[in-house]
Scaffold this active site. Structure first.
Site, PDB file in Angstrom:
ATOM      1  N   GLN A 286      -1.885  -5.167  -7.733  1.00  0.00           N
ATOM      2  CA  GLN A 286      -1.592  -5.970  -8.920  1.00  0.00           C
ATOM      3  C   GLN A 286      -2.829  -6.729  -9.416  1.00  0.00           C
ATOM      4  OE1 GLN A 286       1.010  -6.121 -10.851  1.00  0.00           O
ATOM      5  NE2 GLN A 286       2.811  -5.488  -9.688  1.00  0.00           N
ATOM      6  N   GLU A 336       6.354   6.827  -1.938  1.00  0.00           N
ATOM      7  CA  GLU A 336       5.376   6.816  -3.042  1.00  0.00           C
ATOM      8  C   GLU A 336       4.828   8.233  -3.178  1.00  0.00           C
ATOM      9  OE1 GLU A 336       2.905   6.437  -5.866  1.00  0.00           O
ATOM     10  OE2 GLU A 336       3.830   4.527  -5.300  1.00  0.00           O
ATOM     11  N   CYS A 411       7.552  -3.582 -15.499  1.00  0.00           N
ATOM     12  CA  CYS A 411       6.433  -3.987 -16.344  1.00  0.00           C
ATOM     13  C   CYS A 411       6.677  -3.617 -17.805  1.00  0.00           C
ATOM     14  CB  CYS A 411       5.125  -3.363 -15.846  1.00  0.00           C
ATOM     15  SG  CYS A 411       5.140  -1.561 -15.813  1.00  0.00           S
TER      16      CYS A 411
END
Length: 454
Positions: A286, A336, A411
């Site tokens: 981030q 992931e 986001c």
């Protein structure tokens, strides 16, 4: 086709809203026009620059009646630079507009007018927050320029500073720009596909003080390599890693596949919420470390863990949210699609002494059913997808296996709202939404949402 509004018209109108890109919205006879630089509540004069069937664009000429929330932007290249969109709006005004953005999509797209959207959690000092900068370099009129792209273009605005990036990034950006010419090294020309240095990526660890510099080059052979390394070390002693990344393709993608260490271990470290992370040149991490702790703490609060739960972290990246969850969960399974990120996640779990985590590379919609087939059962699912939102196959997988609680970190409020509608129709109930300002001075906002199986 003829419109009531014509290109090159000079018009006056009241601004009634902001777009998700931070442009003011005016309506002439019901026809929306988007005017960058204008703020809600203002009366402005503008020139129509483009008309389409359903909307048009304008260029702000004069602010006739200014908003009380208008401020003087401190950045010398605002608004031409595309990095920030709303520096001219007070910070309180920014937070108010971002909350409204989330509220609007909850009402309009998710059809959830009764779900609480809390005030945005902002920053005490909303400047110099970025821990990563990606700076393009180019040749112009015989000299090297570096900075950021002019809004809507690939033309670099030559600048010496950026008020939302770290001061370390400013120093590296200037040093390399002024040093390249002296060393006889050419910057990249994307039109001719010539030159050597394409980008410089600077990453800083706020807690550790460590800095990484990544030199993205067009060719592997590095002229004056030692001189460039010495140049960087001479102005910034806290640089602990200098890396060359080779990108020989004619592309807008910044980094290539080959990474060559020039100095140091090739990673930097940072700490968020007492958890230490190792960050490589290509790790996702981030951008705003202060607000990341706020964001992940909110996700942990909504997960409501007692120590007995098994948790899935889909889109787990290098394990940042996973390790926050692992502090309170019985076990956390992270998935992931990027194999290198999974290797980073495993290393970060080991470095921090977490034995209750398991990470696997693959698409979440493929891996999660296999975990269930192997007999695993999960109480909580956390998703933190990219801007396009959750993959539709993953949403179907969630509805097939029905964990009792979902924490959705987003986001992009629009894709969040779209996915919430699908989950609601599948039997979940949205309890509340907490927006978090990860990118002050820009129009972006993140949000954490809590859902329970009905």
């Amino acid at each position: 086709m003829t419109y009531a509004v014509q290109q090159n018209d000079r018009l006056t109108a009241e601004i009634i809203d902001l777009t998700h890109d931070g442009a003011g919205v005016a309506k002439i006879g019901g026809y929306p026009l988007f005017i960058p630089g204008a703020l809600p509540g203002e009366t402005v004069e503008f020139k129509v620059t483009k008309t389409l069937k359903k909307y048009g664009f304008g260029k702000l000429l004069n602010v006739l009646e200014a908003s009380e929330s208008r401020v003087e932007p401190p950045c010398p290249v605002f608004p031409e630079c595309g990095g920030c969109q709303i520096q001219h709006l007070s910070y309180d005004g920014q937070l108010e507009r971002k909350r409204k953005m989330v509220r609007d999509v909850m009402d309009r797209i998710a059809k959830l007018p009764d779900v609480p959207v809390h005030p945005v959690k902002g920053m005490e000092h909303p400047w110099r927050y970025r821990n990563k900068s990606q700076i393009p370099y180019a040749e112009r009129d015989g000299k090297v320029v570096a900075g950021f792209f002019r809004s809507g273009t690939h033309s670099i605005m030559d600048t010496e500073t950026c008020l939302i990036q770290s001061t370390e990034a400013d120093v590296v950006m200037r040093t390399i720009k002024h040093g390249l010419h002296e060393l006889g090294i050419k910057a990249y020309d994307e039109h001719k596909d010539k030159g050597f240095l394409r980008h410089v990526v600077i990453r800083t660890g706020k807690a550790s003080g460590e800095t990484m510099v990544v030199l993205v080059t067009r060719k592997r052979k590095f002229p004056q390599r030692d001189a460039v390394v010495s140049l960087i070390q001479g102005v910034l002693p806290d640089v602990t890693s200098i890396i060359q990344n080779v990108n020989d393709r004619k592309t807008n993608v910044i980094m290539g596949d080959e990474t060559i260490p020039l100095y140091g271990p090739g990673v930097i470290t940072d700490e968020i919420g007492g958890i230490r992370f190792e960050i490589s040149a290509r790790s996702f991490y981030q951008i705003n470390p202060d607000q990341t702790e706020v964001l992940y703490s909110q996700a942990l609060e909504y997960a409501n863990l007692t120590g007995d739960e098994s948790v899935i972290d889909a889109y787990c990246g290098i394990g940042t949210i996973s390790l926050f969850l692992a502090k309170k969960a019985k076990e956390v399974y992270g998935v992931e699609i990027v194999p290198q990120a999974i290797e980073d996640a495993k290393r970060n779990a080991e470095v921090n002494g977490f034995a209750n985590t398991h990470f696997e590379a693959g698409a979440a919609e493929d891996v999660i059913p296999r975990w269930y087939k192997d007999g695993k059962r999960f109480d909580v699912l956390v998703v933190d997808p990219p801007r396009k939102g959750c993959d539709e196959h993953l949403l179907r997988t969630i509805l097939d296996y029905r964990p009792k609680r979902i924490v959705y970190v987003s986001c992009n409020p629009a894709t969040l709202a779209r996915d919430l509608r699908i989950l609601e129709d599948g039997g979940y109930r949205t309890k509340e939404v907490q927006p978090v300002d990860m990118f002050p001075q820009s129009s972006h906002v993140e949000a954490v949402t809590w859902l329970e199986l009905n």
